[in-house]
Scaffold this active site. Structure first.
Site, PDB file in Angstrom:
ATOM      1  N   HIS A 114     -58.998  66.646  14.862  1.00 11.19           N
ATOM      2  CA  HIS A 114     -59.424  67.670  15.764  1.00 11.19           C
ATOM      3  C   HIS A 114     -60.659  67.392  16.386  1.00 11.19           C
ATOM      4  O   HIS A 114     -61.415  66.761  15.782  1.00 11.19           O
ATOM      5  CB  HIS A 114     -59.417  69.146  14.915  1.00 11.19           C
ATOM      6  CG  HIS A 114     -60.662  69.212  13.757  1.00 11.19           C
ATOM      7  ND1 HIS A 114     -60.578  69.443  12.490  1.00 11.19           N
ATOM      8  CD2 HIS A 114     -62.011  68.771  14.120  1.00 11.19           C
ATOM      9  CE1 HIS A 114     -61.540  69.502  11.960  1.00 11.19           C
ATOM     10  NE2 HIS A 114     -62.410  69.037  12.657  1.00 11.19           N
ATOM     11  N   HIS A 131     -65.633  75.510  10.718  1.00 11.64           N
ATOM     12  CA  HIS A 131     -67.007  74.861  10.972  1.00 11.64           C
ATOM     13  C   HIS A 131     -68.094  75.846  10.996  1.00 11.64           C
ATOM     14  O   HIS A 131     -68.637  76.129  12.060  1.00 11.64           O
ATOM     15  CB  HIS A 131     -66.931  73.768  12.283  1.00 11.64           C
ATOM     16  CG  HIS A 131     -65.902  72.775  12.214  1.00 11.64           C
ATOM     17  ND1 HIS A 131     -64.618  73.191  12.408  1.00 11.64           N
ATOM     18  CD2 HIS A 131     -65.948  71.649  12.089  1.00 11.64           C
ATOM     19  CE1 HIS A 131     -63.883  71.899  12.369  1.00 11.64           C
ATOM     20  NE2 HIS A 131     -64.746  70.956  12.086  1.00 11.64           N
ATOM     21  N   HIS A 170     -65.788  59.582  11.709  1.00  9.08           N
ATOM     22  CA  HIS A 170     -66.823  60.127  12.777  1.00  9.08           C
ATOM     23  C   HIS A 170     -68.141  60.612  12.115  1.00  9.08           C
ATOM     24  O   HIS A 170     -67.962  61.057  10.796  1.00  9.08           O
ATOM     25  CB  HIS A 170     -66.265  61.195  13.811  1.00  9.08           C
ATOM     26  CG  HIS A 170     -65.964  62.544  12.929  1.00  9.08           C
ATOM     27  ND1 HIS A 170     -64.924  62.807  12.273  1.00  9.08           N
ATOM     28  CD2 HIS A 170     -66.182  63.682  13.518  1.00  9.08           C
ATOM     29  CE1 HIS A 170     -64.535  63.582  12.166  1.00  9.08           C
ATOM     30  NE2 HIS A 170     -65.489  64.550  13.006  1.00  9.08           N
ATOM     31  N   GLU A 173     -63.678  64.895   6.238  1.00  9.29           N
ATOM     32  CA  GLU A 173     -62.515  65.997   6.429  1.00  9.29           C
ATOM     33  C   GLU A 173     -61.337  65.349   6.087  1.00  9.29           C
ATOM     34  O   GLU A 173     -60.336  66.059   6.009  1.00  9.29           O
ATOM     35  CB  GLU A 173     -62.701  66.124   8.258  1.00  9.29           C
ATOM     36  CG  GLU A 173     -63.633  67.120   8.598  1.00  9.29           C
ATOM     37  CD  GLU A 173     -63.689  67.222  10.017  1.00  9.29           C
ATOM     38  OE1 GLU A 173     -64.280  68.251  10.330  1.00  9.29           O
ATOM     39  OE2 GLU A 173     -63.293  66.464  10.807  1.00  9.29           O
TER      40      GLU A 173
END
Ligand code: DHB
Ligand code: FE
Length: 296
Positions: free
Chosen positions: A23, A70, A204, A251
């Protein structure tokens, strides 16, 4: 009548497939602002075209969607490790620029309550959430797989995992939880089709001296191992995710929940069929990975 190995008795729910996807908030913006054909975005959305077609043929009744909030619905005031959305409806959250113009997410309170009962009795302590707004962690995967429909074509049970504030759950625990979720779904007394999605990742890092880190080799090895040797992959400690895939690469542990729910894991079913695999860098600051695995 004797039941064949790996099949469900009639009248019970089945897990038909698992879907894995990254995502990224900017993907949602590209969809919402009509930018998917722009040169930066086109290769990414082209990679999801076969998935949209597969989805039309394989729309489930319910998606059990493993994602992370988040700091949108759960801020530092309350940090549930695992939380199941049991409401009838979940509104897209305002993450700072207004809520995304996407349909409300319709839940399945009855199935969610059944899963909560079963999984808690299998000794996983879930937080039950009746009031939940869903952020890009949940809505961007839906947009990637369904595009821009007027209504999402099936019900969705949001399942949040804390991968934002330490301590985060281990890969082993996530993999075992997936197995408990499979038992829960397969003991549900309605003949419905359920997909389980694992979302977030891939490599990331959004802050600090290593901001912008992407590790294609590690990501692709993760995809290989998720398909072929998930039990071994589940043993990877959280520190390796952070070192190799960046602080937000953690994640990816959520993908192990979905993989743990596939029927080969308990040894009773065949290896899943790989329906689609895609990898692309970068999208915003993130490597994007995607798999579709069908139970057979
Ligand atoms: C980005 C990626 C994320 O997973 C996220 O939650 C926020 C931003 C990014 O690449 O910009
Ligand atoms: Fe994220």
């Amino acid at each position: 009548m004797e039941q064949a190995e790996g099949t469900q008795p009639e009248g019970r729910a089945t897990i038909t497939a698992s879907v894995y996807t990254s995502h990224v908030p900017a993907i949602g913006v590209a969809v919402d602002q009509g930018k998917t054909e722009e040169p930066y975005w086109k290769p990414l959305f082209d990679g999801y075209q076969p998935s949209k077609e597969w989805m039309k043929e394989n729309t489930p009744d319910v998606i059990f969607l493993v994602y992370n909030d988040h700091a949108t619905s759960f801020d530092l005031g309350v940090i549930p490790t695992f939380a199941i959305g049991t409401a009838a409806e979940f509104e897209p959250a305002d993450e700072g620029y207004g809520a995304r113009p996407v349909p409300k997410v319709k839940g399945d309170p009855e199935l969610a309550a059944h899963i909560a009962q079963s999984v808690i009795q299998q000794d996983f302590d879930l937080t039950i959430v009746n009031d939940l707004k869903v952020d890009h962690g949940l809505t961007v995967p839906l947009s990637l797989m369904f595009g821009q429909p007027e209504n999402w074509p099936c019900k969705v049970i949001p399942f949040h995992v804390n991968v934002v504030q330490y301590p985060v759950p281990s890969g082993q625990r996530c993999f075992a939880l997936g197995q408990a979720i499979r038992k829960a779904i397969e003991s549900y007394d309605k003949p419905i089709k359920v997909q389980i999605w694992g979302t977030g990742g891939m490599s990331h890092q959004l802050q600090g001296p290593r901001a912008g880190l992407i590790n294609k080799e590690w990501d692709n090895r993760f995809l290989d191992r998720l398909v072929a040797e998930p039990a071994e992959l589940a043993k990877v400690p959280h520190i390796e995710y952070v070192r190799e895939a960046g602080s937000e690469g953690i994640e990816l542990v959520m993908w192990l929940i979905a993989r743990g729910a596939m029927s080969d894991v308990a040894g009773s079913g065949k290896a899943p069929k790989l329906a689609h695999r895609f990898f692309h860098v970068p999208a915003s600051n993130t490597a994007v990975g995607h798999l579709i695995l069908e139970n057979q």
